[in-house]
Design a protein around this motif. Structure first.
Motif, PDB file in Angstrom:
ATOM      1  N   SER A 388     -11.354  24.592 -67.750  1.00 50.45           N
ATOM      2  CA  SER A 388     -11.003  23.780 -68.599  1.00 50.45           C
ATOM      3  C   SER A 388     -11.306  22.295 -66.732  1.00 50.45           C
ATOM      4  CB  SER A 388      -9.402  24.534 -67.818  1.00 50.45           C
ATOM      5  OG  SER A 388      -8.848  24.824 -67.863  1.00 50.45           O
ATOM      6  N   THR A 389     -11.880  22.510 -65.789  1.00 50.89           N
ATOM      7  CA  THR A 389     -12.419  21.673 -65.333  1.00 50.89           C
ATOM      8  C   THR A 389     -13.353  20.583 -66.045  1.00 50.89           C
ATOM      9  OG1 THR A 389     -11.481  22.532 -63.454  1.00 50.89           O
ATOM     10  CG2 THR A 389     -12.587  20.657 -63.554  1.00 50.89           C
ATOM     11  N   PHE A 390     -14.219  21.555 -66.837  1.00 48.58           N
ATOM     12  CA  PHE A 390     -15.218  20.855 -67.764  1.00 48.58           C
ATOM     13  C   PHE A 390     -14.826  20.076 -68.687  1.00 48.58           C
ATOM     14  CE2 PHE A 390     -18.401  21.393 -70.021  1.00 48.58           C
ATOM     15  CZ  PHE A 390     -19.881  20.469 -69.686  1.00 48.58           C
ATOM     16  N   ILE A 391     -14.004  21.136 -69.500  1.00 46.92           N
ATOM     17  CA  ILE A 391     -13.756  19.610 -70.847  1.00 46.92           C
ATOM     18  C   ILE A 391     -12.755  19.013 -70.683  1.00 46.92           C
ATOM     19  CG2 ILE A 391     -11.775  21.046 -73.200  1.00 46.92           C
ATOM     20  CD1 ILE A 391     -13.325  23.819 -72.468  1.00 46.92           C
ATOM     21  N   THR A 392     -12.426  19.773 -69.819  1.00 51.36           N
ATOM     22  CA  THR A 392     -11.264  18.017 -69.292  1.00 51.36           C
ATOM     23  C   THR A 392     -11.931  17.294 -69.319  1.00 51.36           C
ATOM     24  OG1 THR A 392      -9.015  19.623 -68.735  1.00 51.36           O
ATOM     25  CG2 THR A 392      -8.745  16.979 -68.442  1.00 51.36           C
ATOM     26  N   ARG A 393     -12.483  16.805 -68.083  1.00 52.79           N
ATOM     27  CA  ARG A 393     -13.151  15.674 -67.508  1.00 52.79           C
ATOM     28  C   ARG A 393     -14.263  14.866 -68.497  1.00 52.79           C
ATOM     29  NH1 ARG A 393     -13.049  11.585 -65.217  1.00 52.79           N
ATOM     30  NH2 ARG A 393     -14.869  10.531 -64.731  1.00 52.79           N
ATOM     31  N   MET A 394     -15.099  15.755 -69.525  1.00 55.43           N
ATOM     32  CA  MET A 394     -15.379  15.047 -70.183  1.00 55.43           C
ATOM     33  C   MET A 394     -14.823  14.919 -71.365  1.00 55.43           C
ATOM     34  SD  MET A 394     -18.927  16.310 -69.856  1.00 55.43           S
ATOM     35  CE  MET A 394     -20.377  16.913 -71.417  1.00 55.43           C
ATOM     36  N   SER A 395     -13.948  15.359 -71.720  1.00 61.56           N
ATOM     37  CA  SER A 395     -12.909  14.392 -72.537  1.00 61.56           C
ATOM     38  C   SER A 395     -12.582  13.258 -72.066  1.00 61.56           C
ATOM     39  CB  SER A 395     -11.694  15.667 -72.858  1.00 61.56           C
ATOM     40  OG  SER A 395     -12.184  16.815 -73.655  1.00 61.56           O
ATOM     41  N   GLU A 396     -11.943  13.159 -70.946  1.00 66.38           N
ATOM     42  CA  GLU A 396     -12.049  12.205 -70.497  1.00 66.38           C
ATOM     43  C   GLU A 396     -12.250  11.242 -69.845  1.00 66.38           C
ATOM     44  OE1 GLU A 396      -8.471  13.999 -67.093  1.00 66.38           O
ATOM     45  OE2 GLU A 396     -10.803  13.404 -66.132  1.00 66.38           O
ATOM     46  N   LEU A 397     -14.071  11.553 -70.357  1.00 65.75           N
ATOM     47  CA  LEU A 397     -15.629  10.814 -70.461  1.00 65.75           C
ATOM     48  C   LEU A 397     -15.800  10.364 -72.225  1.00 65.75           C
ATOM     49  CD1 LEU A 397     -17.267  12.423 -68.417  1.00 65.75           C
ATOM     50  CD2 LEU A 397     -16.501  10.171 -67.928  1.00 65.75           C
ATOM     51  N   ASN A 398     -14.822  10.688 -72.895  1.00 63.95           N
ATOM     52  CA  ASN A 398     -14.866  10.610 -74.610  1.00 63.95           C
ATOM     53  C   ASN A 398     -16.225  10.604 -74.808  1.00 63.95           C
ATOM     54  OD1 ASN A 398     -12.632   8.442 -74.309  1.00 63.95           O
ATOM     55  ND2 ASN A 398     -13.545   7.098 -73.679  1.00 63.95           N
ATOM     56  N   VAL A 399     -16.545  11.939 -74.017  1.00 68.06           N
ATOM     57  CA  VAL A 399     -17.645  12.951 -75.089  1.00 68.06           C
ATOM     58  C   VAL A 399     -17.474  13.386 -76.479  1.00 68.06           C
ATOM     59  CG1 VAL A 399     -19.320  14.770 -75.128  1.00 68.06           C
ATOM     60  CG2 VAL A 399     -18.784  13.587 -72.750  1.00 68.06           C
ATOM     61  N   ASN A 400     -18.110  12.937 -77.377  1.00 67.66           N
ATOM     62  CA  ASN A 400     -18.249  13.052 -78.770  1.00 67.66           C
ATOM     63  C   ASN A 400     -17.969  14.542 -79.472  1.00 67.66           C
ATOM     64  OD1 ASN A 400     -19.796  14.004 -81.301  1.00 67.66           O
ATOM     65  ND2 ASN A 400     -19.333  12.344 -81.863  1.00 67.66           N
ATOM     66  N   PRO A 401     -16.430  15.114 -79.346  1.00 66.38           N
ATOM     67  CA  PRO A 401     -16.235  16.393 -80.078  1.00 66.38           C
ATOM     68  C   PRO A 401     -16.599  17.453 -79.846  1.00 66.38           C
ATOM     69  CG  PRO A 401     -14.438  14.557 -80.141  1.00 66.38           C
ATOM     70  CD  PRO A 401     -15.326  13.701 -80.754  1.00 66.38           C
ATOM     71  N   ALA A 402     -17.762  16.775 -81.015  1.00 67.67           N
ATOM     72  CA  ALA A 402     -18.932  17.775 -81.934  1.00 67.67           C
ATOM     73  C   ALA A 402     -20.059  18.192 -80.209  1.00 67.67           C
ATOM     74  CB  ALA A 402     -19.912  16.928 -83.172  1.00 67.67           C
ATOM     75  N   MET A 403     -20.415  17.190 -79.737  1.00 64.79           N
ATOM     76  CA  MET A 403     -21.566  17.572 -78.637  1.00 64.79           C
ATOM     77  C   MET A 403     -20.454  18.400 -78.115  1.00 64.79           C
ATOM     78  SD  MET A 403     -24.222  15.997 -79.749  1.00 64.79           S
ATOM     79  CE  MET A 403     -25.211  16.501 -78.351  1.00 64.79           C
ATOM     80  N   LEU A 404     -19.257  18.501 -77.715  1.00 63.66           N
ATOM     81  CA  LEU A 404     -18.305  19.014 -76.243  1.00 63.66           C
ATOM     82  C   LEU A 404     -18.494  20.156 -76.921  1.00 63.66           C
ATOM     83  CD1 LEU A 404     -17.209  19.444 -73.976  1.00 63.66           C
ATOM     84  CD2 LEU A 404     -14.921  18.559 -75.092  1.00 63.66           C
ATOM     85  N   MET A 405     -17.825  20.801 -77.928  1.00 61.07           N
ATOM     86  CA  MET A 405     -18.025  21.844 -78.892  1.00 61.07           C
ATOM     87  C   MET A 405     -18.918  22.659 -78.856  1.00 61.07           C
ATOM     88  SD  MET A 405     -15.111  21.617 -81.918  1.00 61.07           S
ATOM     89  CE  MET A 405     -16.319  20.653 -82.711  1.00 61.07           C
ATOM     90  N   ALA A 406     -20.193  21.668 -78.604  1.00 61.33           N
ATOM     91  CA  ALA A 406     -21.791  23.317 -78.794  1.00 61.33           C
ATOM     92  C   ALA A 406     -22.046  23.559 -77.502  1.00 61.33           C
ATOM     93  CB  ALA A 406     -22.584  21.751 -79.343  1.00 61.33           C
ATOM     94  N   LEU A 407     -20.990  22.700 -76.600  1.00 64.59           N
ATOM     95  CA  LEU A 407     -22.110  22.937 -75.116  1.00 64.59           C
ATOM     96  C   LEU A 407     -20.885  24.115 -74.510  1.00 64.59           C
ATOM     97  CD1 LEU A 407     -22.558  19.740 -73.000  1.00 64.59           C
ATOM     98  CD2 LEU A 407     -24.264  21.374 -74.374  1.00 64.59           C
TER      99      LEU A 407
END
Length: 450
Positions: A388-407
């Motif tokens: 949850s920490t990883f996903i939340t922080r990456m979302s706050e950094l505006n990481v491309n959703p497709a790239m975040l989901m791939a990870l």
């Protein structure tokens, strides 16, 4: 499975199409075959039995209203068509009541003694034959044997535990004795224990409901007492489940404090040291890395990554490049040593599989011991919270959703429609270099204990 009809109370039909009269009195269910598959004749016979039953409950002859009440079900008027074509419908006025009484009683009397219709039947059909006694614990055995083909080990073990608990609570009851009050009592006993959440209790009820559905189809039971006994609808239940909360910056600093972290990690058990660290920098689920094999830690174009293939679902099968913090840590030396010691083995060889995966021991020590020493008592903050920490922080950094989901390996993102065919159909495999660059955006720095 018996099929309830809307034409008359107490009239039902079995799976072979034969009508029978079913009446529940003082908690006991009485059944009597009417020996016919003809709807009109069954209606007349059941009408006679209903009438006789109504008479037994009164010291005086019933009124027209009393008789008609016996032919109502769920607030709907009694409708019937007799063999001579006479129909009884739409009773609304006093005149309707009088005419209905005359028609109904005349035709019921014309039937004659009810026994004259049942006598020619074979003796075994005069009343529902009693099933031979079969203890619950014996009845579930063939069901469990069949489920060897389509249930995994954990599901079978969960079912066996549920059935054992049910048998123990009611002293291994006979199948014919198991009824709705008993099902409700089992549910209440589970609620009284207080250690299982709503989802767990509903799962146990589901195991019992599944068995009785099978039992009906295999002639072991007539009804499913666990239908409708779950404590909440699934949609409501899901709303009530609290998700894991991300760790705060202060909690991260406390967890990996050099003064306390060695107390959680020992040289003889390196998984306590490395697994939380890897989870913090990958967003992976604990069991995805706890049981990973060395062959699934690979290199492509000079980039090291975890190749997750035995994962939760197809979306979870993915590549997770090493974050720069992992690349610069002592984990690389540990990985090299493991490859020298056991090239085809497990990354953490002391983490043995269980029905809950490989991460059980690490989760228990981290959640129930280490976090408590740090006074991190929130039940929503656990080993899984690194994800949850990883996903939340990456979302706050505006990481491309497709790239975040791939990870992280799923297609659910709040407030963004990522389930459309366009999104899924045109998202091809991501380049490993692009995945690594995205991974390196994660910027929570842990204390230098690795």
């Amino acid at each position: 499975m018996p099929q309830a009809l809307k034409i008359l109370p107490h009239l039902q039909r079995d799976r072979l199409g034969t009508y029978y009269f079913r009446l529940t009195v003082a908690g006991k269910t009485l059944r009597r075959s009417l020996g016919t598959k003809d709807r009109a004749l069954a209606t007349m016979l059941a009408s006679r039995l209903n009438w006789e039953w109504a008479l037994t409950k009164r010291s005086t002859e019933p009124t027209v209203s009393d008789i008609l009440k016996a032919f109502k079900r769920d607030g709907r008027e009694f409708n019937a068509e007799f063999p001579d074509g006479t129909k009884l419908t739409g009773i609304e006025t006093d005149d309707d009541l009088r005419r209905a009484k005359e028609l109904m009683l005349a035709r019921i009397e014309a039937i004659g003694p009810i026994e004259s219709h049942l006598a020619p039947l074979r003796p075994e059909y005069r009343q529902t034959p009693k099933r031979p006694k079969k203890p619950f614990s014996k009845a579930v055995l063939p069901y469990l044997a069949e489920k060897l083909h389509d249930n995994d080990v954990k599901t079978r073990e969960d079912k066996e535990a549920t059935y054992a608990a049910f048998a123990a609570q009611f002293d291994d009851p006979d199948m014919a004795a198991i009824d709705k009050p008993m099902a409700v009592a089992f549910k209440q006993a589970q609620l009284a224990i207080g250690t299982a959440g709503a989802d767990r209790i509903n799962k146990k009820i589901g195991h019992l409901a599944d068995f009785f559905a099978w039992a009906i189809g295999n002639g072991v039971a007539d009804a499913n007492p666990f239908d409708g006994t779950r404590i909440s609808k699934k949609s409501k239940l899901m709303e009530a489940i609290e998700s894991y909360e991300p760790f705060t910056a202060e909690e991260i600093a406390a967890i990996f404090n050099p003064a306390t972290w060695p107390g959680c990690a020992t040289a003889s058990k390196p998984h306590f040291h490395w697994l939380p660290f890897l989870l913090a920098y990958t967003g992976a689920r604990p069991n995805e890395l706890a049981g990973i094999m060395l062959d699934d830690i690979r290199r492509e174009q000079g980039i090291d990554y975890f190749a997750l293939k035995a994962a939760k679902n197809s979306n979870s099968q993915r590549k997770i490049p090493f974050h720069r913090a992992i690349r610069e840590s002592g984990f690389m030396a540990y990985l090299d040593q493991r490859r020298k010691d056991d090239a085809g083995g497990q990354l953490f060889p002391l983490l043995l599989p269980s029905k809950n995966g490989h991460a059980k021991n690490v989760s228990r020590r981290f959640n129930e011991s280490y976090l408590l020493t740090l006074r991190i008592n929130d039940p929503r903050r656990r080993l899984y919270s690194f994800r949850s920490t990883f996903i939340t922080r990456m979302s706050e950094l505006n990481v491309n959703p497709a790239m975040l989901m791939a990870l992280v390996g799923h297609y659910e993102q709040t407030a963004v429609d990522l389930s459309s065919p366009h999104f899924k159909n045109y998202q091809g495999a991501k380049r490993i270099a692009a995945l690594r660059d995205t991974m390196d955006l994660f910027d929570i720095a842990l204390p230098m204990v690795f």
